[in-house]
Design an enzyme around this catalytic site. Sequence first.
Site, short mmCIF file in Angstrom:
data_model
loop_
_atom_site.label_atom_id
_atom_site.label_comp_id
_atom_site.label_asym_id
_atom_site.label_seq_id
_atom_site.Cartn_x
_atom_site.Cartn_y
_atom_site.Cartn_z
CG ASP A 1 -0.09 -0.06 2.52
OD1 ASP A 1 0.32 1.01 3.00
OD2 ASP A 1 0.15 -1.17 3.04
CG ASP B 1 1.73 4.71 5.81
OD1 ASP B 1 1.34 3.72 6.46
OD2 ASP B 1 2.11 5.76 6.34
#
Length: 279
Positions: free
Chosen positions: A206, A208
């Site tokens: 991802d 974050d």
Amino acid sequence: MLAIIGGTGLYHLDHLSVIDTVEVDTPFGAPSGPIVRAELNGQAVCFLPRHGRHHQFLPHEVNYRANIYALKVLGVTQILAVSAVGSLREHLQPGQLVLASQYIDLIKYPREKTFFGGGLSAHISTAEPACPDMTRWVQKAADTRNLLVHTGATYACVDGPRLGTKAESEFLRTIGADLVGMTQAPEVFLAREAQINYLSLNIVTDYDCWRDDDHASIAAIMARFNDTLDHVRGLLSDLVGGERAPVNNIYRRTLEGALMVRRETLSPDKAALLDVLSA
């Protein structure tokens, strides 16, 4: 000998011929679980799931000292650690693999971070914590598979288990971090104290939460991780069963010049610990 420390979602390796499973007693308590000793194409390897076989240990609950000590006494000289991470840079995209070369330790919650203390006084250098020979080894194997692996990243280690705030994510970007995770400190530094070559193979799951359109969630993290896991397992099989990286002797001499005391001044238990670390 090579050891694989498996992170989130990587609790076993396929295609290995298991030799035995070893319970190792350590002065620091129990490791995350029994250590599997196996081989592939005649190459020996140890495997340890960092979070336990059933992912029962959160990052701050992992007994890092016991894990590294147990691998050391089994004769491990190289560790390839696999982790899920968040990306703090646009070009490090979810689903890609990244090798960390530098670390920022931002752990605040108490973790036992060193083998030293109690009379065993030492200060090791961690200027270059990741083994460059292992980095080239993984990069070569990835190139053979036409698999993109980024190198030279800086990993920031935070406490968890919660995921970060947007302000924290922006702060990490500001201080030069490229990746964020919860497990590689103190793991990388304990490996250095134990004179073990160490490298982390990080799976980006991802961005974050610094990007407005991509805030991490555990469901999304695990979905992206699982999408990448087959590539990782294939790469690990190539690495375990193929030509190994040379053991970097500079990293195998970390304690030279680092000790502040003479062995004869140590208590028996600290002298025994020093013998293990020095081996």
